[in-house]
Every structure is written in C-alpha cells, then in structure tokens.
Design an enzyme around this catalytic site. Structure first.
Site, PDB file in Angstrom:
ATOM      1  N   HIS A  90      -3.764  -5.191   0.351  1.00 37.27           N
ATOM      2  CA  HIS A  90      -3.126  -5.661   1.525  1.00 37.27           C
ATOM      3  C   HIS A  90      -3.033  -7.477   1.314  1.00 37.27           C
ATOM      4  O   HIS A  90      -4.082  -8.038   1.823  1.00 37.27           O
ATOM      5  CB  HIS A  90      -3.779  -5.031   2.650  1.00 37.27           C
ATOM      6  CG  HIS A  90      -3.365  -3.785   3.059  1.00 37.27           C
ATOM      7  ND1 HIS A  90      -2.506  -3.650   3.880  1.00 37.27           N
ATOM      8  CD2 HIS A  90      -4.095  -2.589   2.621  1.00 37.27           C
ATOM      9  CE1 HIS A  90      -2.454  -1.973   4.150  1.00 37.27           C
ATOM     10  NE2 HIS A  90      -3.373  -1.593   3.223  1.00 37.27           N
ATOM     11  N   CYS A 145       0.916  -1.100   0.049  1.00 41.52           N
ATOM     12  CA  CYS A 145       0.046  -0.018   0.097  1.00 41.52           C
ATOM     13  C   CYS A 145       0.773   1.295  -0.058  1.00 41.52           C
ATOM     14  O   CYS A 145       1.625   1.645  -0.952  1.00 41.52           O
ATOM     15  CB  CYS A 145      -0.908  -0.026   1.316  1.00 41.52           C
ATOM     16  SG  CYS A 145      -2.556   0.902   1.016  1.00 41.52           S
ATOM     17  N   GLU A 180      -1.757  -9.490   3.155  1.00 44.04           N
ATOM     18  CA  GLU A 180      -1.732  -9.935   4.707  1.00 44.04           C
ATOM     19  C   GLU A 180      -3.184 -10.420   5.211  1.00 44.04           C
ATOM     20  O   GLU A 180      -3.530 -11.100   5.932  1.00 44.04           O
ATOM     21  CB  GLU A 180      -1.084  -9.404   5.648  1.00 44.04           C
ATOM     22  CG  GLU A 180      -1.044  -7.854   5.977  1.00 44.04           C
ATOM     23  CD  GLU A 180      -0.891  -6.951   4.984  1.00 44.04           C
ATOM     24  OE1 GLU A 180      -0.195  -7.338   3.902  1.00 44.04           O
ATOM     25  OE2 GLU A 180      -1.424  -5.682   4.925  1.00 44.04           O
TER      26      GLU A 180
END
Ligand code: MN
Length: 236
Positions: free
Chosen positions: A209, A107, A211
């Site tokens: 993102h 990001c 994760e």
C-alpha cells in the site's frame, strides 16, 4: 493547470449500507496533483465513469478475488469475496486497459489486474505454498519486508532500482502471471510484489500500500505522482 481526474474504486459494506475508502488513497491523489473521483459500484455505468476519468486506481480491501474468475474451485483458505464489487471493478479495469487509460492497481487491485490478463493467484500463501510473513501485525503502514525491483521496469523508473521496504497486508498473491504481465518486483521469498503491462503507457500493480507507506519513504509517493503525470500526458 487542471487536476487530472483520478478514479478510486470504493469498498462496500452492504451490512451497514455504506461505501468506504481509507482516506490515504484520497490524500495520495491530492498530494500528487490529481482530483480524486470516488466510484460507487454501478456496473451499468462503467462506461460513463470511464468517459469522466483521466486515470484509474483499483484499490484493495479485506476480501479476495473470486477464484472462479481464474478457473479454480474455491478452497477453504480462500477468504471472503465481494462478487458485486469485483464485477464492477473488472468491467471498469478491462475498459480502462482497452482505452489505454493509466491504471494503478493496489493490493487486491493488482491481483485483479493479473486475473483480467488470464493469470492466477495463490488463494492463500500459507496453505498453497507455505509462504509466511506477508500479513504483518498493526501498525499496517510500517515496512515489514523488502521488494526487489526488476531492473529496466517501469516501476524501477519510478521508485529507483534499490530494494524498497514495503508494508505487507495480504494473504494472496500472483501465482502465474497473465498474458503480457511483467513481474516488476518480488519479495526476498520470491512472492510477486509488483506487476506491470509493458504494452500500455502506465499499468502498474503493487501488492503493498504505497499510499500508507509514503509517510515512511517518499519513494512510494512516486507511484501516485507517476500516475497523475501519465494522466496529464494522456490528455494531451
Ligand atoms: Mn508482501
């Protein structure tokens, strides 16, 4: 086998006197076989941190890269900045790239990767280009648009060439790619969703993102697995 040491830059909340990091980053590094090393902001210690690390993740946060870093005056739609955090991350990122350390930018971390290579950003996708649909409502981990992966890219080698559903919680994005920056994914509206530096062994930035998205699609975990593998390779 020893776990490679993966640095994670922290967010700061000076008003509360706290460092913060979404736990998903730590979980993703652990799951990939790395040892998470959290990095408080100490510009004078960037070199010492680097000597400790086998790879670096420049994380995101609810703040923008200061536009003066890419040679623009700040416009009203630009969001809040965290100049001290960015100064530290910039020092660390530049040193990591110079040392050919594996790097994943997430990001805001991807945006900074483009800026340190001389690229520019949209200060606000809606205000600058009338590009909408990149700030999804909660829950923030669900996919909200596709990323179309550039064939032959390092990213394609990690996640495959098929369109990848991604989450989208950004109001800025890469505008002009910097020197030696390959665009490795775009949204259907053309917004840059991933970049990489093909002159380095592992330097990938993603606008989403992974994760957070990994719980919906295991392809996202391949980014962290690839980073940890590259850290192992670099150690040899
Ligand atoms: Mn997006």
């Amino acid at each position: 086998m020893t776990r490679p040491r993966i640095g994670l830059t922290l967010d700061a909340d000076p008003a509360r006197g706290r460092y913060e990091l979404p736990a998903g980053y730590v979980d993703a590094v652990l799951l990939a076989g790395g040892l998470p090393i959290l990095l408080p902001h100490a510009p004078q210690a960037a070199g010492a941190y680097l000597a400790l690390l086998d790879a670096l993740v420049v994380t995101g946060g609810a703040f923008d890269v200061p536009p003066e870093l890419y040679g623009e005056p700040r416009r009203s739609a630009c969001g809040p900045t965290k100049p001290e955090r960015t100064a530290f991350e910039k020092d660390l990122l530049e040193a990591a790239l110079a040392a050919r350390l594996p790097v994943l930018g997430v990001c805001g971390g991807m945006q900074l990767m483009n800026v340190v290579r001389g690229g520019t950003l949209y200060q606000d996708l809606v205000a600058d280009a009338d590009l909408r649909g990149h700030e999804q409502p909660a829950p923030k981990d669900l996919p909200s648009h596709e990323a179309r992966i550039t064939p032959g890219s390092h990213l394609a080698a990690l996640v495959g060439g098929a369109p990848l559903p991604v989450n989208s919680t950004h109001h800025q994005a890469v505008r002009e790619p910097g020197a030696g920056v390959l665009v490795s994914a775009r949204a259907p509206d053309g917004v840059v969703e991933a970049i990489e530096l093909p002159d380095l062994p592992f330097a990938i930035g993603v606008q989403w993102h992974p994760e957070a998205a990994a719980r919906h699609d295991p392809r996202h975990a391949a980014l962290y697995a690839g980073l940890v593998q590259a850290a192992r390779d670099a150690r040899r």
